[in-house]
Design a protein around this motif. Structure first.
Motif, PDB file in Angstrom:
ATOM      1  N   ARG A  57       0.828  -1.205   0.000  1.00  0.00           N
ATOM      2  CA  ARG A  57       0.000   0.000   0.000  1.00  0.00           C
ATOM      3  C   ARG A  57       0.868   1.263   0.000  1.00  0.00           C
ATOM      4  O   ARG A  57       0.641   2.189  -0.780  1.00  0.00           O
ATOM      5  N   GLN A  58       1.871   1.321   0.879  1.00  0.00           N
ATOM      6  CA  GLN A  58       2.709   2.503   0.957  1.00  0.00           C
ATOM      7  C   GLN A  58       3.563   2.659  -0.295  1.00  0.00           C
ATOM      8  O   GLN A  58       3.757   3.768  -0.809  1.00  0.00           O
ATOM      9  N   PHE A  59       4.063   1.547  -0.828  1.00  0.00           N
ATOM     10  CA  PHE A  59       4.875   1.550  -2.049  1.00  0.00           C
ATOM     11  C   PHE A  59       4.119   2.206  -3.194  1.00  0.00           C
ATOM     12  O   PHE A  59       4.651   3.074  -3.895  1.00  0.00           O
ATOM     13  N   LEU A  60       2.866   1.821  -3.390  1.00  0.00           N
ATOM     14  CA  LEU A  60       2.074   2.356  -4.496  1.00  0.00           C
ATOM     15  C   LEU A  60       1.641   3.796  -4.264  1.00  0.00           C
ATOM     16  O   LEU A  60       1.281   4.488  -5.211  1.00  0.00           O
ATOM     17  N   SER A  61       1.690   4.257  -3.026  1.00  0.00           N
ATOM     18  CA  SER A  61       1.315   5.643  -2.747  1.00  0.00           C
ATOM     19  C   SER A  61       2.442   6.619  -3.058  1.00  0.00           C
ATOM     20  O   SER A  61       2.215   7.827  -3.115  1.00  0.00           O
ATOM     21  N   ILE A  62       3.657   6.104  -3.272  1.00  0.00           N
ATOM     22  CA  ILE A  62       4.814   6.946  -3.567  1.00  0.00           C
ATOM     23  C   ILE A  62       5.005   6.994  -5.083  1.00  0.00           C
ATOM     24  O   ILE A  62       5.025   5.951  -5.741  1.00  0.00           O
ATOM     25  N   PRO A  63       5.140   8.161  -5.685  1.00  0.00           N
ATOM     26  CA  PRO A  63       5.356   8.238  -7.137  1.00  0.00           C
ATOM     27  C   PRO A  63       6.637   7.506  -7.535  1.00  0.00           C
ATOM     28  O   PRO A  63       7.607   7.452  -6.778  1.00  0.00           O
ATOM     29  N   TYR A 117      11.629  10.267  -5.913  1.00  0.00           N
ATOM     30  CA  TYR A 117      10.602  10.324  -4.879  1.00  0.00           C
ATOM     31  C   TYR A 117      10.803   9.267  -3.781  1.00  0.00           C
ATOM     32  O   TYR A 117      10.200   9.352  -2.723  1.00  0.00           O
ATOM     33  N   GLY A 118      11.604   8.254  -4.078  1.00  0.00           N
ATOM     34  CA  GLY A 118      11.937   7.276  -3.049  1.00  0.00           C
ATOM     35  C   GLY A 118      11.062   6.047  -2.974  1.00  0.00           C
ATOM     36  O   GLY A 118      10.983   5.405  -1.927  1.00  0.00           O
ATOM     37  N   ARG A 119      10.425   5.660  -4.091  1.00  0.00           N
ATOM     38  CA  ARG A 119       9.543   4.494  -4.039  1.00  0.00           C
ATOM     39  C   ARG A 119      10.320   3.219  -3.711  1.00  0.00           C
ATOM     40  O   ARG A 119      10.001   2.520  -2.740  1.00  0.00           O
ATOM     41  N   SER A 120      11.332   2.895  -4.501  1.00  0.00           N
ATOM     42  CA  SER A 120      12.101   1.672  -4.243  1.00  0.00           C
ATOM     43  C   SER A 120      12.930   1.807  -2.972  1.00  0.00           C
ATOM     44  O   SER A 120      13.132   0.834  -2.246  1.00  0.00           O
ATOM     45  N   ALA A 121      13.416   3.012  -2.677  1.00  0.00           N
ATOM     46  CA  ALA A 121      14.195   3.231  -1.461  1.00  0.00           C
ATOM     47  C   ALA A 121      13.352   2.954  -0.221  1.00  0.00           C
ATOM     48  O   ALA A 121      13.822   2.359   0.747  1.00  0.00           O
ATOM     49  N   PHE A 122      12.100   3.373  -0.249  1.00  0.00           N
ATOM     50  CA  PHE A 122      11.224   3.098   0.889  1.00  0.00           C
ATOM     51  C   PHE A 122      11.058   1.601   1.079  1.00  0.00           C
ATOM     52  O   PHE A 122      11.119   1.094   2.204  1.00  0.00           O
ATOM     53  N   ALA A 123      10.828   0.889  -0.032  1.00  0.00           N
ATOM     54  CA  ALA A 123      10.650  -0.563   0.067  1.00  0.00           C
ATOM     55  C   ALA A 123      11.888  -1.221   0.675  1.00  0.00           C
ATOM     56  O   ALA A 123      11.782  -2.087   1.557  1.00  0.00           O
ATOM     57  N   LEU A 124      13.061  -0.809   0.223  1.00  0.00           N
ATOM     58  CA  LEU A 124      14.297  -1.378   0.753  1.00  0.00           C
ATOM     59  C   LEU A 124      14.478  -1.032   2.225  1.00  0.00           C
ATOM     60  O   LEU A 124      14.898  -1.870   3.029  1.00  0.00           O
ATOM     61  N   GLY A 125      14.176   0.209   2.573  1.00  0.00           N
ATOM     62  CA  GLY A 125      14.295   0.610   3.971  1.00  0.00           C
ATOM     63  C   GLY A 125      13.337  -0.155   4.869  1.00  0.00           C
ATOM     64  O   GLY A 125      13.690  -0.573   5.973  1.00  0.00           O
ATOM     65  N   TYR A 126      12.124  -0.353   4.379  1.00  0.00           N
ATOM     66  CA  TYR A 126      11.119  -1.102   5.136  1.00  0.00           C
ATOM     67  C   TYR A 126      11.585  -2.535   5.359  1.00  0.00           C
ATOM     68  O   TYR A 126      11.513  -3.060   6.477  1.00  0.00           O
ATOM     69  N   ASP A 176      10.304  21.099 -10.091  1.00  0.00           N
ATOM     70  CA  ASP A 176      10.842  21.698  -8.876  1.00  0.00           C
ATOM     71  C   ASP A 176      11.505  20.599  -8.049  1.00  0.00           C
ATOM     72  O   ASP A 176      10.824  19.807  -7.387  1.00  0.00           O
ATOM     73  N   SER A 177      12.827  20.529  -8.090  1.00  0.00           N
ATOM     74  CA  SER A 177      13.535  19.457  -7.393  1.00  0.00           C
ATOM     75  C   SER A 177      13.342  19.536  -5.880  1.00  0.00           C
ATOM     76  O   SER A 177      13.376  18.511  -5.192  1.00  0.00           O
ATOM     77  N   GLU A 178      13.127  20.734  -5.373  1.00  0.00           N
ATOM     78  CA  GLU A 178      12.913  20.862  -3.929  1.00  0.00           C
ATOM     79  C   GLU A 178      11.598  20.227  -3.518  1.00  0.00           C
ATOM     80  O   GLU A 178      11.503  19.579  -2.467  1.00  0.00           O
ATOM     81  N   ARG A 179      10.582  20.358  -4.354  1.00  0.00           N
ATOM     82  CA  ARG A 179       9.296  19.723  -4.044  1.00  0.00           C
ATOM     83  C   ARG A 179       9.412  18.208  -4.146  1.00  0.00           C
ATOM     84  O   ARG A 179       8.789  17.473  -3.365  1.00  0.00           O
ATOM     85  N   ILE A 180      10.185  17.728  -5.106  1.00  0.00           N
ATOM     86  CA  ILE A 180      10.417  16.287  -5.222  1.00  0.00           C
ATOM     87  C   ILE A 180      11.086  15.771  -3.956  1.00  0.00           C
ATOM     88  O   ILE A 180      10.727  14.722  -3.412  1.00  0.00           O
ATOM     89  N   PHE A 181      12.063  16.529  -3.472  1.00  0.00           N
ATOM     90  CA  PHE A 181      12.767  16.150  -2.249  1.00  0.00           C
ATOM     91  C   PHE A 181      11.816  16.108  -1.063  1.00  0.00           C
ATOM     92  O   PHE A 181      11.899  15.220  -0.211  1.00  0.00           O
ATOM     93  N   ARG A 182      10.880  17.053  -1.002  1.00  0.00           N
ATOM     94  CA  ARG A 182       9.923  17.061   0.103  1.00  0.00           C
ATOM     95  C   ARG A 182       9.005  15.840   0.058  1.00  0.00           C
ATOM     96  O   ARG A 182       8.643  15.291   1.104  1.00  0.00           O
ATOM     97  N   VAL A 183       8.647  15.401  -1.139  1.00  0.00           N
ATOM     98  CA  VAL A 183       7.840  14.188  -1.269  1.00  0.00           C
ATOM     99  C   VAL A 183       8.641  12.986  -0.778  1.00  0.00           C
ATOM    100  O   VAL A 183       8.119  12.101  -0.078  1.00  0.00           O
ATOM    101  N   PHE A 184       9.925  12.954  -1.142  1.00  0.00           N
ATOM    102  CA  PHE A 184      10.800  11.883  -0.663  1.00  0.00           C
ATOM    103  C   PHE A 184      10.821  11.847   0.861  1.00  0.00           C
ATOM    104  O   PHE A 184      10.664  10.790   1.479  1.00  0.00           O
TER     105      PHE A 184
END
Length: 369
Positions: A153-159, A189-198, A239-247
């Motif tokens: 669920r969280q993975f798919l919520s991240i772009p 945005y950190g989709r795969s990074a989140f999965a790995l961290g989890y 806007d790379s700063e906004r992308i970073f905030r999503v991450f």
């Protein structure tokens, strides 16, 4: 010309926001209605009307007046009680109320929304296709269905472009990894990074480190074959700063994630400093321990051959024996950088097992240095 006008009632339900964005993207006219709000507030609707509560005897007539006034053709009711009342009106007074009620009802819609996560989690209970690569150590047990469902669920919520096929491969490979840091180069945005961290958190592997400059000024083209992608380097709307905030929004959910906001060339020095101090500090995320031994390295930054090769050169020396190197977009429609680097590594003595899952090449590190 569009003739669909949608009434959203009640407008003050959180689920209405998603529906509004979708309806507006389709070019539909959206009217909001509420019994509690005096006006539309910050809701991006084209019109607003106040309606009595459905328990008020005046509600039915007020609704009929609103439907006629705004030429409403469709009603979206994100509240179960409201939906049931409107459904009853359509069945008992078909001549008086002529509109399409969005279905299913909110309760059923919620069940449908969560069902794919539970179905995916159920598939993860089957034997891992990578079990044969676990020797001589035993493969770790799978996570519980609830933990897999939550991850899905969280993975798919991240772009991001990583699909659930890759998520399955990451879940499988996590059961084989030796202890150590996990590091991803090119996170966006950190989709795969989140999965790995989890997964690292669930299996107590180590810290998840994300390397990305999140700065369009530091990005370079990805080769001639990627011309359609390269033009985005000049897109001032990104806007790379906004992308970073999503991450950060997703990364902050895990206490073992950190980042180095720099290119690979600059990040290695910061990683070395973190090794010496024993910790990496990331603003807003805090400090995480650093071992200096990589359990997994995921390369997903610039896909041009020289960049991929340099990322591997910089980070693979930290890769532990039995650790895994992942080359994203080994199968890629816009160039052959990851494939060329991957093919070179397939013929080297530094990796003893490999497989491709989706578009990613997975390679296991040997003890050869």
């Amino acid at each position: 010309m569009n003739t669909t006008t949608i009434l959203i009632f009640p407008l003050d339900i959180d689920d209405a926001d998603v529906f509004i964005r979708t309806a507006k993207a389709l070019g539909l006219t959206v009217v909001g209605a509420s019994s509690a709000m005096a006006g539309p507030g910050d809701k991006a609707v084209d019109g607003f009307t106040r309606l009595p509560f459905i328990t008020d005897p005046a509600f039915d007539q007020a609704l009929q007046n609103a439907l006629e006034q705004h030429a409403v053709t469709t009603v979206h009711a994100p509240h179960q009680g409201v939906w049931r009342h409107l459904d009853t009106l359509l069945k008992t007074h078909p001549a008086r109320f002529r509109f399409t009620l969005c279905s299913p009802d909110p309760f059923s819609a919620t069940q449908r929304r969560f069902a794919p996560h539970e179905a995916w989690a159920a598939l993860m209970s089957s034997d891992s296709p990578l079990a044969g690569l676990a020797m001589p150590q035993a493969i770790r047990p799978p996570l519980s269905p609830a933990r897999y469902s939550a991850l899905h669920r969280q993975f798919l919520s991240i772009p991001g472009d990583s699909d659930v096929g890759k998520l399955r491969a990451l879940c499988d490979i996590a059961r084989l990894l030796p202890p150590g840091d996990l590091l991803e180069v090119g996170c966006l945005y950190g989709r795969s990074a989140f999965a790995l961290g989890y997964l690292a958190r669930q299996y107590t592997l180590g810290s998840m480190i994300c390397v990305d400059p999140w700065n369009t000024a530091e990005l370079t083209d990805q080769g001639a074959a990627a011309a359609i992608i390269n033009v985005e380097l000049a897109n001032t709307d990104i806007d790379s700063e906004r992308i970073f905030r999503v991450f950060l929004n997703a990364a902050a959910l895990l206490d073992n994630m950190g980042y180095i906001r720099a290119t690979s060339e600059k990040a290695t020095g910061q990683y070395e400093a973190a090794i010496r101090s024993g910790a990496l500090h990331s603003p807003e995320l805090g400090s995480i321990p650093v071992s200096g031994r990589l359990s997994l390295l995921h390369v997903d930054a610039n896909h041009r051959y020289d960049h991929v090769r340099r990322d591997v050169e910089l980070w693979s020396p930290y890769l532990a024996e039995g650790g895994w190197l992942l080359l994203d977009d080994y199968v890629w429609a816009f160039g052959d950088g990851p494939r060329r680097v991957g093919d070179e590594l397939l013929g080297s003595p530094f990796y003893d097992s490999a497989f491709v899952s989706g578009d990613t090449l997975f390679l296991r590190r040997t003890g050869v240095r």
